[in-house]
Design a protein around this motif. Structure first.
Motif, PDB file in Angstrom:
ATOM      1  N   ASP A  43       4.734   4.159   3.306  1.00 44.47           N
ATOM      2  CA  ASP A  43       5.087   5.330   4.109  1.00 44.47           C
ATOM      3  C   ASP A  43       5.434   4.976   5.549  1.00 44.47           C
TER       4      ASP A  43
ATOM      5  N   GLU B 256       3.855   5.671  -8.842  1.00 46.78           N
ATOM      6  CA  GLU B 256       2.813   5.233  -9.766  1.00 46.78           C
ATOM      7  C   GLU B 256       3.234   5.462 -11.213  1.00 46.78           C
TER       8      GLU B 256
ATOM      9  N   GLU C  40       0.841  -1.192   0.000  1.00 45.68           N
ATOM     10  CA  GLU C  40       0.000   0.000   0.000  1.00 45.68           C
ATOM     11  C   GLU C  40       0.880   1.246   0.000  1.00 45.68           C
ATOM     12  N   GLY C  41       0.461   2.257  -0.711  1.00 39.42           N
ATOM     13  CA  GLY C  41       1.202   3.509  -0.627  1.00 39.42           C
ATOM     14  C   GLY C  41       1.150   4.072   0.778  1.00 39.42           C
ATOM     15  N   SER C  42       0.008   3.875   1.443  1.00 35.73           N
ATOM     16  CA  SER C  42      -0.253   4.351   2.804  1.00 35.73           C
ATOM     17  C   SER C  42      -1.457   3.581   3.311  1.00 35.73           C
TER      18      SER C  42
ATOM     19  N   GLN D 220      -4.412   7.772  -0.360  1.00 37.34           N
ATOM     20  CA  GLN D 220      -3.021   7.573   0.056  1.00 37.34           C
ATOM     21  C   GLN D 220      -2.156   8.765  -0.325  1.00 37.34           C
ATOM     22  N   LYS D 221      -2.329   9.242  -1.543  1.00 36.30           N
ATOM     23  CA  LYS D 221      -1.519  10.380  -2.013  1.00 36.30           C
ATOM     24  C   LYS D 221      -1.782  11.625  -1.166  1.00 36.30           C
TER      25      LYS D 221
ATOM     26  N   ILE E 195      -2.150   1.891  -5.187  1.00 35.57           N
ATOM     27  CA  ILE E 195      -1.935   3.320  -4.960  1.00 35.57           C
ATOM     28  C   ILE E 195      -3.244   4.048  -5.240  1.00 35.57           C
TER      29      ILE E 195
ATOM     30  N   LEU F   1       4.273   9.136  -3.976  1.00 34.21           N
ATOM     31  CA  LEU F   1       3.383   8.116  -4.533  1.00 34.21           C
ATOM     32  C   LEU F   1       3.049   8.412  -5.996  1.00 34.21           C
TER      33      LEU F   1
END
Length: 600
Positions: A513, A570, A492-494, A551-552, A547, A566
Motif C-alpha cells: 500500500d 490473497e 507486506e500488504g501493509s 493489513q486488510k 497478508i 488485499l
C-alpha cells in the motif's frame, strides 16, 4: 467552631487558592460529614470499575467495528465513565483532599488506557512492535549500529530503547512485549505526576490544578502514550518546564537541567527542538535568572546530533533545511492522510479535531476574559504565569514552521500544547477572583467535559479495530522471522500488523500500500505474475508475501489501496500455481513461490 475549607470547596481560599486542611477531629459534626463525603466519593471509583469491567465481560475484540473499541461500548460503559467523571467533579466541589482527587485520575487512567491491554491480551498498535524490535536488537547485540539503513533513526537516538532493554533484563522477561502492553498506563501516570509539578509552578489554586489535570487527560487523544520515545520525551519536556518555573539558584538548577536535556537529546528527534524553544522562551520571559540554560541546552542537543547521531544528521540535514518555513506543506503532510477517508472513519477524524477546537477556543477565551485578573495564578512580574502558560501553548506551533515530521507535525504540536491548553481552559470554569469552586463552576466544568469527551473517545479509541492484533496474527509474523533466511524479501500488504519485532534488520520489507499508484494498478491487474517477478529477484535469498487481518482492515479503512485490494490479491495467490501457502492461521496467510514459480 467556624470551619474553613480548601479552595476547591465552596467557601474561599488564601492568597494562593489553597488552605491547609483542618483535622477532622477538630471539626466535630462538620468533620463527620467530611469523612462521610470522602467515603461516598471513594465508593464511586469502585462502582465505576465494577460497572466498566462488567460491561466488557464476554466482549470479543474481533467484533469491533468501524468505531473501534467504541463499538463494544454499552450503556453501562458510558454510565460508568460518566459516574467516574461526575464523582471527580463532586469531590472537587466538596473540597475533598488531593489524594481523593488523585484516586479518580488514577482510576480513569487505568480504565481508559488499561482496558486494551486486558481485553486484547496482546500488544496494540503496529508501531509499538517496531519499537519492540529495536529493543530486541539491543538485547541481541548489546549495542546499536548507527549506520544501519533499517530503523536508522532509532539506532541514532537509542536512549528509550536502551532503557527498554535494561528494564526487560531487570524484570526477568524474555522480551519487552508484556511491558510494552502496559506502557500507556505507566506513561499517563508519570505524565500526570510531572504535569502536576508543572501546574504547581504556575498556581497554588488546587482546584485549577486538578481540573487542569483532568482536562488534559480528556483532550490528549493523539495516542502518543504507547511504547515509544515520544511518550518519554513529553514527560522529560514537562519536567524541564516545571524545573524552570521554580525559584532556584543557578548552581542548583543547571545540574538537573543538564541531565534532563541530555536524556531527551539521546531519546528523541523532535522533542529536543521543542525543549530548546521552551528554554529560550522561559529565559526571555525571566521565569528563571539562569541565563546559561539556553546555551547548555543547545550545546547538549547539538553535541549529540553531530556526534552520536552524526550518521543520520548529516545525510538528512538537507531535508530538514528544505522543510523549514514550509508551513502549508508541513501541515498538509498531516491533513492529506485524512483527505481520502470517508464514512465512519471520517467521523473518527473529526471527533479528535472537535476536541482540539473546543479546548483551544476555551483556552483562548480564558486568556482574553481574564487578561486583567491575577486570580488563580502566582503573583509574578511582567507577563505573569497566565502569559507563560499561553506562550507554552502557542510555542509548539513553531514546529509546523520547521518540519513535517513524517506527516505527524500537527499531532506533535498539539501534544506539546495540550497541557497548557488544558489549564487555560480549566480557568474559564473558575471564578475570576480565584475563590473556590461554586455550583456555577461545577456546571461549567461538567459542560466542558460533556463536550470534549465524545471527541476524545472517537480520536483515541476509533482506530482500535486496526490497532488490535489477535494472537494468530502474531504467530504468523513470528513464523516468518523464524524461518525466513537473512536477506529475504518480505512483501507486506501493509505495515499495519505485528511487524519487525524479531531480527528486524535481517530482511527487506516492501509494503504494497506504499507503492506508487502506477505500481498498484499494475499489481492489481495480475497479482501473481507481478509478485512472483519481485520474489525471484536474485538479490534476495528468499521471498514471502504476508497478508493479515490487520493489513486488510487498515487498507480498507484508510483507502491506501482500492477497498478489497488485499482480499483480491490473497484470493488470486491462492489460486495461482506460482505460489504455495507456507504458513496459515485464521488471521494471516504467508505465501512463497512454488517450484513452478521459482523456475518461471
Amino acid at each position: 467552631m467556624k470551619t474553613q475549607t480548601t479552595s476547591s470547596g465552596r467557601h474561599g481560599s488564601n492568597i494562593h487558592g489553597e488552605v491547609p486542611a483542618t483535622p477532622p477531629a477538630a471539626l466535630g459534626t462538620g468533620g463527620a460529614k467530611h469523612m462521610r463525603s470522602i467515603a461516598v466519593c471513594l465508593a464511586i471509583p469502585l462502582v465505576a470499575v465494577a460497572l466498566w469491567g462488567w460491561s466488557f465481560s464476554g466482549a470479543e475484540p474481533r467484533d469491533m467495528g468501524a468505531l473501534g473499541l467504541l463499538s463494544l461500548f454499552t450503556p453501562v460503559t458510558a454510565f460508568a465513565l460518566a459516574l467516574l467523571l461526575g464523582g471527580f467533579l463532586a469531590s472537587l466541589y466538596k473540597g475533598l483532599p488531593s489524594w481523593v482527587l488523585g484516586t479518580f485520575l488514577v482510576t480513569y487512567i487505568v480504565l481508559i488506557h488499561g482496558t486494551p491491554a486486558v481485553l486484547y491480551g496482546t500488544l496494540r498498535y503496529s508501531w509499538a512492535y517496531k519499537h519492540v524490535g529495536i529493543v530486541e536488537y539491543i538485547q541481541r547485540h548489546g549495542s546499536v549500529d548507527t549506520t544501519l539503513d533499517a530503523g536508522q533513526i532509532y539506532q541514532n537516538w537509542p536512549g528509550f530503547f536502551a532503557g527498554g532493554a535494561l528494564l526487560t533484563d531487570l524484570s526477568g522477561q524474555s522480551d519487552v512485549l508484556q511491558i510494552a502492553s502496559w506502557a500507556p498506563v505507566a506513561f499517563n501516570l508519570f505524565t500526570v505526576i510531572v504535569l502536576r509539578y508543572v501546574f504547581r509552578g504556575l498556581t497554588r489554586n488546587r482546584t485549577l490544578i486538578w481540573l487542569g489535570l483532568m482536562f488534559f487527560l480528556l483532550i490528549n487523544w493523539v495516542g502518543q502514550d504507547y511504547f515509544s520515545p515520544q511518550a518519554v520525551g513529553l514527560i522529560l519536556y514537562l519536567a524541564m518546564v516545571g524545573l524552570m518555573l521554580r525559584p532556584m539558584s543557578h548552581v542548583a538548577m543547571i545540574g538537573p537541567f543538564a541531565v534532563i536535556v541530555a536524556a531527551v537529546a539521546l531519546t528523541h528527534q523532535i522533542t529536543p527542538l521543542m525543549m530548546l524553544m521552551a528554554v529560550v522562551a522561559l529565559t526571555a520571559l525571566r521565569r528563571t535568572n539562569a541565563w546559561q540554560l539556553p546555551i547548555v541546552a543547545l550545546a547538549v542537543i547539538a553535541g549529540w546530533a553531530f556526534t552520536g547521531a552524526l550518521d543520520y544528521t548529516l545525510p538528512n540535514l538537507r531535508e530538514l533545511v528544505s522543510e523549514f518555513g514550509n508551513v502549508v506543506d508541513n501541515a498538509d503532510q498531516t491533513l492529506e492522510k485524512a483527505s481520502a477517508i470517508t464514512g465512519t472513519a471520517l467521523l473518527v477524524v473529526w471527533g479528535g479535531r472537535s476536541t482540539v477546537a473546543i479546548a483551544g477556543l476555551l483556552s483562548v477565551f480564558g486568556i482574553w476574559a481574564n487578561r486583567n485578573k491575577q486570580g488563580n495564578w502566582h503573583r509574578w512580574d511582567g507577563m505573569g504565569p497566565r502569559g507563560t502558560a499561553a506562550i507554552l501553548m502557542l510555542l509548539p506551533g513553531i514546529l509546523v514552521l520547521t518540519t513535517g515530521f513524517g506527516g505527524e507535525v500537527l499531532f506533535r504540536a498539539f501534544l506539546f500544547a495540550s497541557p497548557f491548553i488544558a489549564i487555560l481552559a480549566a480557568e474559564t470554569c473558575l471564578p475570576r477572583d480565584g475563590q473556590g469552586f461554586p455550583l456555577r463552576s461545577l456546571v461549567s466544568a461538567g459542560v466542558v467535559i460533556a463536550l470534549v469527551t465524545p471527541g476524545f473517545l472517537l480520536g483515541y479509541y476509533g482506530k482500535e479495530q486496526q490497532n488490535y492484533f489477535p494472537p494468530e496474527e502474531i504467530e504468523a509474523s513470528s513464523w516468518v522471522y523464524a524461518h525466513a533466511a537473512p536477506g529475504s524479501l518480505l512483501v507486506e500488504g501493509s505495515p499495519n500488523y505485528p511487524a519487525r519485532f524479531i531480527d528486524y534488520e535481517k530482511f527487506t520489507y516492501v509494503p504494497l500500500d506504499r507503492e506508487p499508484e502506477e505500481s498498484i494498478r499494475g499489481l492489481l491487474s495480475d497479482p501473481a505474475v507481478r509478485l512472483s517477478a519481485w520474489l525471484v529477484d536474485s538479490k534476495y535469498t528468499e521471498g514471502y508475501v504476508l497478508i493479515t487481518r490487520g493489513q486488510k482492515i487498515a487498507v480498507n479503512a484508510e483507502q491506501s489501496m482500492p477497498v478489497g485490494s488485499l482480499e483480491r490479491i490473497e484470493a488470486e495467490l491462492r489460486q495461482s500455481d506460482r505460489f504455495e501457502i507456507a504458513y496459515e492461521t485464521t488471521d494471516a496467510t504467508v505465501f512463497r513461490l512454488s517450484d513452478l514459480g521459482r523456475n518461471q
